[in-house]
Structure formats: structure tokens, C-alpha cells
Write a protein that holds these residues in place. Structure first.
Motif, PDB file in Angstrom:
ATOM      1  N   TYR A   1       0.831  -1.201   0.000  1.00 20.62           N
ATOM      2  CA  TYR A   1       0.000   0.000   0.000  1.00 20.62           C
ATOM      3  C   TYR A   1       0.866   1.252   0.000  1.00 20.62           C
ATOM      4  CZ  TYR A   1      -3.506  -3.448   1.272  1.00 20.62           C
ATOM      5  OH  TYR A   1      -4.323  -4.543   1.282  1.00 20.62           O
ATOM      6  N   LYS A   2       0.387   2.280  -0.693  1.00 16.58           N
ATOM      7  CA  LYS A   2       1.150   3.524  -0.819  1.00 16.58           C
ATOM      8  C   LYS A   2       1.079   4.375   0.444  1.00 16.58           C
ATOM      9  CE  LYS A   2       0.676   3.837  -5.854  1.00 16.58           C
ATOM     10  NZ  LYS A   2       0.174   4.647  -6.991  1.00 16.58           N
ATOM     11  N   GLN A   3      -0.079   4.378   1.108  1.00 12.83           N
ATOM     12  CA  GLN A   3      -0.214   5.232   2.282  1.00 12.83           C
ATOM     13  C   GLN A   3       0.496   4.618   3.492  1.00 12.83           C
ATOM     14  OE1 GLN A   3      -2.588   3.354   0.727  1.00 12.83           O
ATOM     15  NE2 GLN A   3      -4.516   3.589   1.824  1.00 12.83           N
ATOM     16  N   PRO A   4       0.987   5.433   4.396  1.00  8.06           N
ATOM     17  CA  PRO A   4       1.679   4.922   5.583  1.00  8.06           C
ATOM     18  C   PRO A   4       0.727   4.151   6.497  1.00  8.06           C
ATOM     19  CG  PRO A   4       1.313   7.287   5.771  1.00  8.06           C
ATOM     20  CD  PRO A   4       0.939   6.905   4.364  1.00  8.06           C
ATOM     21  N   ILE A   5       1.257   3.126   7.155  1.00  8.09           N
ATOM     22  CA  ILE A   5       0.476   2.333   8.092  1.00  8.09           C
ATOM     23  C   ILE A   5       0.617   2.949   9.488  1.00  8.09           C
ATOM     24  CG2 ILE A   5       0.124   0.046   9.085  1.00  8.09           C
ATOM     25  CD1 ILE A   5      -0.466   0.262   6.079  1.00  8.09           C
ATOM     26  N   VAL A   6      -0.486   3.420  10.014  1.00 13.23           N
ATOM     27  CA  VAL A   6      -0.494   4.052  11.337  1.00 13.23           C
ATOM     28  C   VAL A   6      -0.480   3.004  12.443  1.00 13.23           C
ATOM     29  CG1 VAL A   6      -1.804   5.557  12.895  1.00 13.23           C
ATOM     30  CG2 VAL A   6      -1.683   6.085  10.443  1.00 13.23           C
ATOM     31  N   ALA A   7      -1.216   1.920  12.224  1.00 12.01           N
ATOM     32  CA  ALA A   7      -1.300   0.840  13.210  1.00 12.01           C
ATOM     33  C   ALA A   7      -1.441  -0.482  12.467  1.00 12.01           C
ATOM     34  CB  ALA A   7      -2.478   1.055  14.153  1.00 12.01           C
ATOM     35  N   ASN A   8      -0.549  -1.425  12.767  1.00 10.75           N
ATOM     36  CA  ASN A   8      -0.533  -2.712  12.067  1.00 10.75           C
ATOM     37  C   ASN A   8      -1.027  -3.820  12.992  1.00 10.75           C
ATOM     38  OD1 ASN A   8      -0.045  -4.981  10.577  1.00 10.75           O
ATOM     39  ND2 ASN A   8       2.122  -4.600  10.246  1.00 10.75           N
ATOM     40  N   PHE A   9      -2.264  -4.240  12.781  1.00 11.54           N
ATOM     41  CA  PHE A   9      -2.851  -5.330  13.547  1.00 11.54           C
ATOM     42  C   PHE A   9      -2.782  -6.656  12.797  1.00 11.54           C
ATOM     43  CE2 PHE A   9      -4.661  -1.528  15.323  1.00 11.54           C
ATOM     44  CZ  PHE A   9      -4.778  -1.795  16.678  1.00 11.54           C
ATOM     45  N   SER A  10      -2.204  -6.648  11.606  1.00  9.12           N
ATOM     46  CA  SER A  10      -2.227  -7.836  10.758  1.00  9.12           C
ATOM     47  C   SER A  10      -1.130  -8.829  11.106  1.00  9.12           C
ATOM     48  CB  SER A  10      -2.069  -7.427   9.292  1.00  9.12           C
ATOM     49  OG  SER A  10      -0.737  -7.064   8.999  1.00  9.12           O
TER      50      SER A  10
ATOM     51  N   ASN B   1      -9.120   4.852   4.976  1.00  8.92           N
ATOM     52  CA  ASN B   1      -9.629   5.919   5.832  1.00  8.92           C
ATOM     53  C   ASN B   1      -8.830   6.163   7.111  1.00  8.92           C
ATOM     54  OD1 ASN B   1     -12.430   6.710   4.556  1.00  8.92           O
ATOM     55  ND2 ASN B   1     -12.331   4.465   4.475  1.00  8.92           N
ATOM     56  N   PHE B   2      -8.130   5.140   7.573  1.00 12.58           N
ATOM     57  CA  PHE B   2      -7.459   5.276   8.865  1.00 12.58           C
ATOM     58  C   PHE B   2      -5.994   4.844   8.856  1.00 12.58           C
ATOM     59  CE2 PHE B   2     -11.986   4.623   9.663  1.00 12.58           C
ATOM     60  CZ  PHE B   2     -12.284   5.688  10.505  1.00 12.58           C
ATOM     61  N   GLY B   3      -5.529   4.252   7.770  1.00 13.87           N
ATOM     62  CA  GLY B   3      -4.154   3.759   7.745  1.00 13.87           C
ATOM     63  C   GLY B   3      -3.934   2.594   8.691  1.00 13.87           C
ATOM     64  N   ILE B   4      -5.001   1.824   8.921  1.00 13.88           N
ATOM     65  CA  ILE B   4      -4.939   0.676   9.831  1.00 13.88           C
ATOM     66  C   ILE B   4      -4.957  -0.613   9.015  1.00 13.88           C
ATOM     67  CG2 ILE B   4      -6.186  -0.600  11.613  1.00 13.88           C
ATOM     68  CD1 ILE B   4      -7.167   2.070  12.703  1.00 13.88           C
ATOM     69  N   LEU B   5      -4.077  -1.547   9.358  1.00 15.31           N
ATOM     70  CA  LEU B   5      -3.961  -2.806   8.628  1.00 15.31           C
ATOM     71  C   LEU B   5      -4.419  -3.972   9.498  1.00 15.31           C
ATOM     72  CD1 LEU B   5      -2.931  -4.097   5.968  1.00 15.31           C
ATOM     73  CD2 LEU B   5      -0.695  -4.348   7.075  1.00 15.31           C
ATOM     74  N   ILE B   6      -5.333  -4.785   8.958  1.00 25.78           N
ATOM     75  CA  ILE B   6      -5.765  -6.018   9.615  1.00 25.78           C
ATOM     76  C   ILE B   6      -5.417  -7.196   8.706  1.00 25.78           C
ATOM     77  CG2 ILE B   6      -7.630  -4.934  10.924  1.00 25.78           C
ATOM     78  CD1 ILE B   6      -9.581  -6.094   8.775  1.00 25.78           C
ATOM     79  N   ARG B   7      -5.556  -8.395   9.214  1.00 26.36           N
ATOM     80  CA  ARG B   7      -5.275  -9.604   8.435  1.00 26.36           C
ATOM     81  C   ARG B   7      -6.572 -10.190   7.921  1.00 26.36           C
ATOM     82  NH1 ARG B   7      -4.496 -13.920   5.628  1.00 26.36           N
ATOM     83  NH2 ARG B   7      -2.790 -15.364   6.156  1.00 26.36           N
ATOM     84  N   ASP B   8      -6.828 -10.049   6.627  1.00 23.98           N
ATOM     85  CA  ASP B   8      -7.951 -10.729   5.989  1.00 23.98           C
ATOM     86  C   ASP B   8      -7.685 -12.229   6.105  1.00 23.98           C
ATOM     87  OD1 ASP B   8      -9.830 -11.851   4.332  1.00 23.98           O
ATOM     88  OD2 ASP B   8      -9.163 -10.832   2.510  1.00 23.98           O
ATOM     89  N   ALA B   9      -8.528 -12.942   6.839  1.00 20.69           N
ATOM     90  CA  ALA B   9      -8.280 -14.359   7.121  1.00 20.69           C
ATOM     91  C   ALA B   9      -9.053 -15.295   6.206  1.00 20.69           C
ATOM     92  CB  ALA B   9      -8.625 -14.658   8.581  1.00 20.69           C
ATOM     93  N   SER B  10      -9.622 -14.760   5.144  1.00 22.13           N
ATOM     94  CA  SER B  10     -10.456 -15.585   4.275  1.00 22.13           C
ATOM     95  C   SER B  10      -9.681 -16.660   3.526  1.00 22.13           C
ATOM     96  CB  SER B  10     -11.198 -14.696   3.264  1.00 22.13           C
ATOM     97  OG  SER B  10     -10.279 -13.991   2.445  1.00 22.13           O
TER      98      SER B  10
ATOM     99  N   ILE C   1      -6.770 -10.137  14.196  1.00 23.35           N
ATOM    100  CA  ILE C   1      -6.076  -8.955  14.708  1.00 23.35           C
ATOM    101  C   ILE C   1      -5.224  -9.366  15.906  1.00 23.35           C
ATOM    102  CG2 ILE C   1      -7.642  -7.187  13.871  1.00 23.35           C
ATOM    103  CD1 ILE C   1      -9.101  -7.216  16.479  1.00 23.35           C
ATOM    104  N   ALA C   2      -4.147  -8.623  16.119  1.00 20.60           N
ATOM    105  CA  ALA C   2      -3.245  -8.875  17.241  1.00 20.60           C
ATOM    106  C   ALA C   2      -3.232  -7.653  18.152  1.00 20.60           C
ATOM    107  CB  ALA C   2      -1.835  -9.169  16.733  1.00 20.60           C
ATOM    108  N   THR C   3      -3.312  -7.890  19.437  1.00 22.97           N
ATOM    109  CA  THR C   3      -3.315  -6.808  20.416  1.00 22.97           C
ATOM    110  C   THR C   3      -2.056  -5.948  20.290  1.00 22.97           C
ATOM    111  OG1 THR C   3      -4.544  -8.241  21.921  1.00 22.97           O
ATOM    112  CG2 THR C   3      -3.488  -6.291  22.879  1.00 22.97           C
ATOM    113  N   GLN C   4      -2.258  -4.634  20.297  1.00 24.62           N
ATOM    114  CA  GLN C   4      -1.138  -3.688  20.217  1.00 24.62           C
ATOM    115  C   GLN C   4      -1.129  -2.823  21.480  1.00 24.62           C
ATOM    116  OE1 GLN C   4       1.026  -3.705  17.428  1.00 24.62           O
ATOM    117  NE2 GLN C   4      -0.103  -5.575  16.953  1.00 24.62           N
ATOM    118  N   THR C   5      -0.597  -1.642  21.403  1.00 22.99           N
ATOM    119  CA  THR C   5      -0.612  -0.739  22.556  1.00 22.99           C
ATOM    120  C   THR C   5      -2.041  -0.245  22.815  1.00 22.99           C
ATOM    121  OG1 THR C   5      -0.244   1.221  21.192  1.00 22.99           O
ATOM    122  CG2 THR C   5       1.716   0.059  21.992  1.00 22.99           C
TER     123      THR C   5
END
Length: 342
Positions: A12-21, A298-307, A319-323
Motif C-alpha cells: 500500500y502507498k499510504q503509511p500504516i499508522v497501526a498494524n494489527f495484521s 480511511n485510517f491507515g490501519i492494517l488487519i489480516r484478511d483471514a479468508s 487482529i493482534a493486540t497492540q498498545t
């Protein structure tokens, strides 16, 4: 599977603010490791040890096993492919949903594949002769198989070889490693990772442990120099300073509990139980892929599509717990998603 894993923010081109993936530990005092690697920089001018011998010695000392029972690998994934290659053409049963590379390694090496869901697994399950692949704790669900249950399975299935992936063993306090069973059972192979708990997935570092005969058979297929010089030095440094780097399970457990409780308040989400800091979430409407795109855009947040985990549908994401702060970002974003999809 070259693509379709978590932590694909590079696409992805936009920066990742929070990576839950990614279910890699997000903390750790890596500045110390960085300094150590710089001090060993000159080692890249020579070939690394062919079989990462000094790291194997360090692991043997740390784990109190014979060095001839260990193979150091380029991440746990190399171990899976070596095992599958060693037993090429045999039957393999994979407990699903789980990490895709077990299946891919088996397919490449022409195994006859069988699949059993975690919900159907118990201490008396009987398997066909061949290999049984279990991720414990399991990725992506966070399920665990108790050591007594594993021992019963080893006893009941003496003609099957169990490949137990303990990459996430440091992310739970519900079970400990089954390393003490290695000398007791000749049909057990443990695969361990140094990348998840020490937060160094880019260095690719793992190892397997088994009895000397199985290790010798698997070692035959291993190419030389697969573990590079800096990875070897990183592994030795981390083992020597382990207490400063491993995830704080009590913190993770407490934060994960709060995180899940807040997520349960959001309409349209079903939070699945887990014994680890990462867990599955199921959408009542829409797909995980659509949600992933929404969160990135919309938020720069990354999750793991588990499909793409065998046994799961397009409604699942991991998703993985972060701060606390980043957890709140996702809660707010999912609340906004929920309002738009009522």
C-alpha cells in the motif's frame, strides 16, 4: 504461498499508522540488537557458518538438548519445507484453520493431504500413518493443545510423526513448550521461531528439534548457508539477553482481555475466543477484504484478511493486540464501520 500472509503493508502507498495484521511482538529493546549487529558488520564479507553451528551450540545450551538434535533454519518456514521434503510422497494431516505453508510445503513434495478442523481434534483422535501438522498455539485462532492431550496423541499414533509448530508459545501462559517430550517420543518434531517473540521477522530465524535420527534424515536435504551471518549473531545475542526481549505475557493477556471486551460492544462483530494475544473476528455483514480496504483507506490501519485460511470464510479477519493507544484507534475505526453498515 508467496502472497496472502499478514503484514502486507508494503503493498500500500499510504503509511500504516497501526498494524494489527502481524502477530509478531511489537515491543522489545531492539536498539541494543541493532548496535550488536553493527559491531559484527564485517562478518558479511565472509560466508556464514554452513549450518549455523555456533547458533546451534547456543540453542543446545539454552534448551538443554544435544546439538545433534537441532537444525537452525531460515525462519520456521524453511523447517516446514525441509520436513515435507524429507517425507516426500507420504500422507499428511493438517489441523485447520492454520498457517498455509504446511499445506504448500506438502503440495510441493507430493504429499497426500487430509484436513481435520480444530473443533474435531481431541486426545484420542486417530490418524493415518504419515505426518500430522499442528500449530500450538494455533495461528490464526489462538487455540491450544494441552501437553497431556499431545502426549496421548503421540501414544495413540505411534506410526505417525507429529510436527508441532511452537512459533507462538511465548504468547500464552496456558501451556508451555513440549520440548521435554522430544527424548521420550521418537515421533515428535518441534519447530520453533525466533522471529515472532523477538520481533525480528525480517532476519528469518528459526530451528527444529527432534531425535538424532530424524534430525540427521532432515539435515540431508538442507542447503548450506541458509542462515546468514547477521541472523546467526542476532540469534546468539537474543538468547544471551532473552529476559530483555521476550513478550510480557501478563501485559499482553490483560490488554487483550480489555481489547476484546471493547470490541464486543461494536455491532456486527463476533469475537472468537483465543488463548493468545491475537484472535479471530467474524463479520455479520460484508467481507473482511472490504473492511480491510476501508480501514487502510480511511485510517491507515492494517488487519489480516483471514479468508484464505482453509476452513474460514470471507467474513473472518485476524487482529493482534497492540498498545492501548493503537487498540483504541482500531476500536474507533470499527465503530465507524459498524455505523455505516447497519
Amino acid at each position: 504461498m508467496l502472497h496472502g500472509h499478514g503484514d502486507d503493508g508494503y503493498q500500500y502507498k499510504q503509511p500504516i499508522v497501526a498494524n494489527f495484521s502481524s502477530n509478531v511482538w511489537f515491543g522489545g529493546k531492539l536498539e541494543h540488537l541493532k548496535q550488536h549487529l553493527f559491531s559484527n558488520w564485517e562478518k558479511i564479507h565472509s560466508y556464514p557458518e554452513a549450518a549455523a553451528e555456533s547458533l546451534v551450540d547456543a540453542l543446545a545450551s539454552e534448551l538443554d538438548v544435544n546439538k545433534h538434535q537441532i537444525i537452525a533454519t531460515n525462519g520456521a518456514t524453511e523447517a516446514f519445507y525441509l520436513i515435507a521434503q524429507c517425507f516426500s510422497g507420504l500422507k499428511s494431516t493438517i489441523i485447520i484453520p492454520t498457517f498455509s505453508e504446511y499445506e504448500d510445503a506438502c503440495k510441493v513434495n507430493k504429499h497426500k493431504l487430509y484436513f481435520i478442523n480444530w473443533t474435531e481434534l481431541n486426545s484420542t483422535t486417530l490418524f493415518e500413518e504419515g505426518l500430522v501438522w499442528i500449530c500450538n498455539p494455533n495461528n490464526p485462532s489462538g487455540n491450544i493443545l494441552g501437553l497431556n492431550d499431545l502426549e496421548n496423541l503421540l501414544n495413540c499414533n505411534s506410526k505417525s510423526i507429529f510436527v508441532i509448530d511452537e512459533a507462538y508459545i511465548d504468547f500464552t501462559d496456558e501451556i508451555g513448550s513440549s520440548i521435554d517430550l522430544v527424548d521420550k517420543y521418537q515421533n515428535l518434531i518441534l519447530v520453533k521461531s525466533l522471529t515472532k517473540n523477538f520481533a525480528i521477522p525480517g532476519l528469518r530465524l528459526g530451528y527444529l528439534i527432534s531425535n538424532k535420527t530424524l534430525v540427521q534424515n532432515i539435515q540431508f536435504y538442507k542447503a548450506p548457508w541458509t542462515v546468514n551471518s547477521l541472523a546467526i549473531e542476532a540469534g546468539k545475542f537474543l538468547l544471551a539477553n532473552k529476559i530483555d526481549f521476550v513478550p510480557p505475557v501478563n501485559y499482553y493477556k490483560s490488554e487483550a482481555k480489555k481489547f476484546k471486551e471493547n470490541l464486543k460492544k461494536i455491532s456486527g462483530l463476533r469475537i472468537h475466543p483465543s488463548k493468545t494475544s491475537f484472535f479471530l473476528v467474524e463479520l455479520e455483514k460484508s467481507s473482511a477484504l472490504e473492511l480491510k480496504k476501508f480501514l487502510i483507506s480511511n485510517f491507515g490501519i492494517l488487519i489480516r484478511d483471514a479468508s484464505n485460511f482453509r476452513g474460514l470464510t470471507s467474513s473472518y479477519f485476524r487482529i493482534a493486540t497492540q498498545t492501548k493507544e493503537k487498540n483504541q484507534l482500531l476500536i474507533d475505526a470499527l465503530t465507524e464501520w459498524s455505523k455505516l453498515n447497519l
